[in-house]
Enzyme design. Structure first.
Site, PDB file in Angstrom:
ATOM      1  CG  HIS A 129      14.061   4.632  -6.564  1.00 26.35           C
ATOM      2  ND1 HIS A 129      13.982   3.359  -7.028  1.00 26.35           N
ATOM      3  CD2 HIS A 129      15.244   5.122  -7.030  1.00 26.35           C
ATOM      4  CE1 HIS A 129      15.059   3.079  -7.741  1.00 26.35           C
ATOM      5  NE2 HIS A 129      15.850   4.135  -7.749  1.00 26.35           N
ATOM      6  CG  HIS A 181       8.455  -3.003 -10.741  1.00 26.22           C
ATOM      7  ND1 HIS A 181       9.067  -2.715 -11.938  1.00 26.22           N
ATOM      8  CD2 HIS A 181       9.426  -2.960  -9.800  1.00 26.22           C
ATOM      9  CE1 HIS A 181      10.354  -2.522 -11.723  1.00 26.22           C
ATOM     10  NE2 HIS A 181      10.605  -2.660 -10.424  1.00 26.22           N
ATOM     11  CG  ASP A 215      11.350  -2.284  -1.648  1.00 28.22           C
ATOM     12  OD1 ASP A 215      12.489  -2.658  -1.348  1.00 28.22           O
ATOM     13  OD2 ASP A 215      11.119  -1.363  -2.442  1.00 28.22           O
TER      14      ASP A 215
HETATM   15  N1  AMX Z   1      -0.691   0.968  -4.354  1.00 28.10           N
HETATM   16  C1  AMX Z   1      -1.585   1.943  -4.713  1.00 28.10           C
HETATM   17  N2  AMX Z   1      -1.680   2.436  -5.968  1.00 28.10           N
HETATM   18  C2  AMX Z   1      -0.881   1.881  -6.895  1.00 28.10           C
HETATM   19  C3  AMX Z   1       0.016   0.844  -6.612  1.00 28.10           C
HETATM   20  C4  AMX Z   1       0.096   0.399  -5.281  1.00 28.10           C
HETATM   21  N3  AMX Z   1       0.967  -0.544  -4.899  1.00 28.10           N
HETATM   22  N4  AMX Z   1       0.683   0.510  -7.744  1.00 28.10           N
HETATM   23  C5  AMX Z   1       0.185   1.312  -8.711  1.00 28.10           C
HETATM   24  N5  AMX Z   1      -0.744   2.145  -8.197  1.00 28.10           N
HETATM   25  C6  AMX Z   1      -1.464   3.214  -8.901  1.00 28.10           C
HETATM   26  C7  AMX Z   1      -0.469   4.326  -9.273  1.00 28.10           C
HETATM   27  O1  AMX Z   1      -0.285   5.247  -8.201  1.00 28.10           O
HETATM   28  C8  AMX Z   1      -1.151   4.949 -10.464  1.00 28.10           C
HETATM   29  O2  AMX Z   1      -2.183   5.781  -9.996  1.00 28.10           O
HETATM   30  P1  AMX Z   1      -2.541   7.182 -10.740  1.00 28.10           P
HETATM   31  O3  AMX Z   1      -2.840   6.813 -12.157  1.00 28.10           O
HETATM   32  O4  AMX Z   1      -3.703   7.680  -9.965  1.00 28.10           O
HETATM   33  O5  AMX Z   1      -1.297   8.038 -10.627  1.00 28.10           O
HETATM   34  C9  AMX Z   1      -1.771   3.740 -11.153  1.00 28.10           C
HETATM   35  O6  AMX Z   1      -1.930   2.745 -10.145  1.00 28.10           O
HETATM   36  C10 AMX Z   1      -0.958   3.173 -12.288  1.00 28.10           C
HETATM   37  O7  AMX Z   1       0.343   2.896 -11.804  1.00 28.10           O
HETATM   38  P2  AMX Z   1       1.279   1.824 -12.518  1.00 28.10           P
HETATM   39  O8  AMX Z   1       1.498   2.273 -13.925  1.00 28.10           O
HETATM   40  O9  AMX Z   1       0.742   0.464 -12.276  1.00 28.10           O
HETATM   41  O10 AMX Z   1       2.595   1.982 -11.658  1.00 28.10           O
HETATM   42  P3  AMX Z   1       3.667   3.162 -11.716  1.00 28.10           P
HETATM   43  O11 AMX Z   1       4.692   2.789 -12.701  1.00 28.10           O
HETATM   44  O12 AMX Z   1       3.020   4.502 -11.848  1.00 28.10           O
HETATM   45  O13 AMX Z   1       4.257   3.100 -10.237  1.00 28.10           O
HETATM   46  C11 AMX Z   1       5.168   2.146  -8.302  1.00 28.10           C
HETATM   47  C12 AMX Z   1       5.080   2.052  -9.835  1.00 28.10           C
HETATM   48  C13 AMX Z   1       6.168   1.095  -7.822  1.00 28.10           C
HETATM   49  C14 AMX Z   1       5.673   3.550  -7.898  1.00 28.10           C
HETATM   50  C15 AMX Z   1       3.772   1.869  -7.707  1.00 28.10           C
HETATM   51  O14 AMX Z   1       3.364   0.554  -8.025  1.00 28.10           O
HETATM   52  C16 AMX Z   1       3.720   2.097  -6.226  1.00 28.10           C
HETATM   53  O15 AMX Z   1       3.531   3.235  -5.775  1.00 28.10           O
HETATM   54  N6  AMX Z   1       3.885   1.003  -5.384  1.00 28.10           N
HETATM   55  C17 AMX Z   1       3.932   1.150  -3.964  1.00 28.10           C
HETATM   56  C18 AMX Z   1       5.295   1.678  -3.554  1.00 28.10           C
HETATM   57  C19 AMX Z   1       6.351   0.602  -3.689  1.00 28.10           C
HETATM   58  O16 AMX Z   1       6.174  -0.523  -3.262  1.00 28.10           O
HETATM   59  N7  AMX Z   1       7.492   0.982  -4.288  1.00 28.10           N
HETATM   60  C20 AMX Z   1       8.615   0.075  -4.466  1.00 28.10           C
HETATM   61  C21 AMX Z   1       8.973  -0.115  -5.912  1.00 28.10           C
HETATM   62  C22 AMX Z   1      10.237  -0.909  -6.066  1.00 28.10           C
HETATM   63  C23 AMX Z   1      11.443  -0.011  -5.864  1.00 28.10           C
HETATM   64  O17 AMX Z   1      11.764   0.845  -6.685  1.00 28.10           O
HETATM   65  N8  AMX Z   1      12.112  -0.169  -4.770  1.00 28.10           N
END
Ligand code: AMX
Length: 388
Positions: A226, A267, A322
């Site tokens: 987050h 996201h 971010d």
């Molecule tokens: N890198 C690697 N894997 C990713 C990814 C990324 N940037 N975005 C999504 N995925 C993966 C998820 O881990 C999930 O894998 P799983 O099914 O094996 O658990 C799959 O793809 C499906 O995920 P999603 O439905 O597209 O996203 P989510 O809602 O589960 O997660 C988020 C959202 C932001 C946590 C995820 O995209 C992520 O981990 N991004 C990298 C971290 C990041 O940049 N966070 C900042 C978010 C903004 C904020 O709140 N500040």
């Protein structure tokens, strides 16, 4: 709200999904459209990015933009609320260096609550907004060893005063002020379902005071998926180590293959590039176009998207808020990424406070939302009897 706005009924397969997409409340301050991104009270964030932060705070608390006279008077009100009890700053000076800056922020909110709360949500909410810059500047100066806290000059403006009180060694104050004004407005609010806002409102629903509720919210923001993602994202770019497109792409592929996150991308709600990322990429052209890390982030914008698009499970391969924020902070003098989440928290407290004020004093004709109490589905444990 009409039933037609509620997209589904809850079935068993939707449990254990982190309540993903369940509508649980109405929100007056902001909205996250999956395609168009963030709006504050109906205004697209791109139209607000250059606003005075004080005008954006007014917008979230009063649901309309102030005219010039209202803005001047609201700025005056924030100035009159800005004086932090000196005991809070003294307590901050005694915190252990080992604690993460967010742990210091949690302590700072607790100290403010213990010493300054009125018990009225709006009063306390506006006081927090006005006082957070001094608390966070003190956290920076004391913990980073930059010296004693610098006396506040709230009359120069919320972010202008923040940059003044930070006294960042070697920084260009004009550039940092420009960045912090935009950074603040972009990070204030993000609908009601994000983890920190949801938690803050849930805690407030038990009639905990504003300070305790914001403390809980900030504990949520501390998590690496987050609010701490901006710190993780800069570390990710550091590890990448190159702006050469094919090398950046190879790095992203290695990270994906190792099961690691591609920080700054993806996201939970958005399904397009976050407009806040676009605003910051543009700001980078103004503030630090030649910065090697900025160039790396720009290359990542193209190549990480390309690689993430190949993964069928990733729902949004595009940059989030971010992706480049840490790069700009470092380029403007705030090099240590460990502190980035407190800067996010500085801004986000204002939106969460506004939403808590709404839930506690406006919803249900002023009665407030009742205490949060979702239910669960017991598994293999119901109806057992203990025989002695
Ligand atoms: N890198 C690697 N894997 C990713 C990814 C990324 N940037 N975005 C999504 N995925 C993966 C998820 O881990 C999930 O894998 P799983 O099914 O094996 O658990 C799959 O793809 C499906 O995920 P999603 O439905 O597209 O996203 P989510 O809602 O589960 O997660 C988020 C959202 C932001 C946590 C995820 O995209 C992520 O981990 N991004 C990298 C971290 C990041 O940049 N966070 C900042 C978010 C903004 C904020 O709140 N500040």
């Amino acid at each position: 709200m009409g039933d037609n706005l509620l997209p589904f009924s809850i079935t068993e397969d939707l449990l254990d999904t982190g309540m993903r997409g369940f509508p649980v409340s109405t929100v007056y301050t902001s909205e996250v459209d999956p395609g168009e991104g963030l709006h504050y009270v109906g205004y697209p964030i791109a139209d607000l990015a250059d606003l005075d932060p004080e005008a954006a705070i007014f917008l979230l608390f009063y649901k309309r933009l102030p005219d010039a006279q209202e803005l001047a008077s609201f700025k005056g009100e924030l100035v009159s609320r800005a004086k932090v009890d000196p005991r809070v700053i003294e307590l901050i000076k005694g915190l252990p260096r080992e604690g993460h800056p967010m742990e210091w922020l949690l302590a700072g909110l607790n100290f403010l609550g213990m010493l300054c709360k009125t018990g009225k949500y709006k009063e306390d909410g506006l006081n927090v907004v006005a006082q957070m810059p001094e608390v966070i500047a003190a956290i920076y100066r004391v913990r980073a060893g930059w010296g004693n806290p610098i006396a506040s000059k709230p009359e120069i403006g919320l972010m202008e005063n923040f940059v003044h009180m930070m006294g960042v060694p070697g920084a260009d104050a004009a550039k940092l002020t420009r960045l912090m004004r935009v950074f603040y407005v972009l990070h204030m609010d993000h609908g009601g379902g994000n983890l920190s806002t949801f938690v803050g409102k849930a805690v407030a629903s038990g009639k905990s005071d504003m300070y305790a509720s914001l403390g809980a919210a900030m504990a949520g923001l501390y998590g690496p998926l987050h609010g701490r993602a901006n710190q993780e994202c800069l570390e990710f770019l550091d590890r990448c180590g190159t702006a050469v497109p094919d090398e950046v792409e190879a790095f992203v592929r290695t990270e994906m293959a190792a099961g690691r996150s591609i920080y700054g991308f993806g996201h939970a709600v958005l399904r397009a590039e976050d407009p806040r990322a676009g605003i910051q990429y543009e700001l980078g052209k103004e503030l630090c176009p030649g910065d090697p890390l900025y160039q790396r982030a720009v290359t990542m914008r193209e190549r990480a998207v390309k690689v993430l698009k190949e993964s069928p499970k990733v729902k949004n391969p595009y940059p989030n808020v971010d992706a480049v924020s840490g790069t700009l902070l470092r380029a403007c003098g705030l090099a240590d990424s460990e502190y980035y989440t407190v800067l996010f928290g500085l801004a986000r407290c204002s939106g969460i406070a506004a939403q808590i004020v709404d839930e506690r004093t406006v919803h249900r004709n002023g009665k407030g939302v009742p205490i949060y109490r979702p239910s669960d589905l017991p598994v293999n444990q119901s109806r057992r009897r203990f025989k002695a």
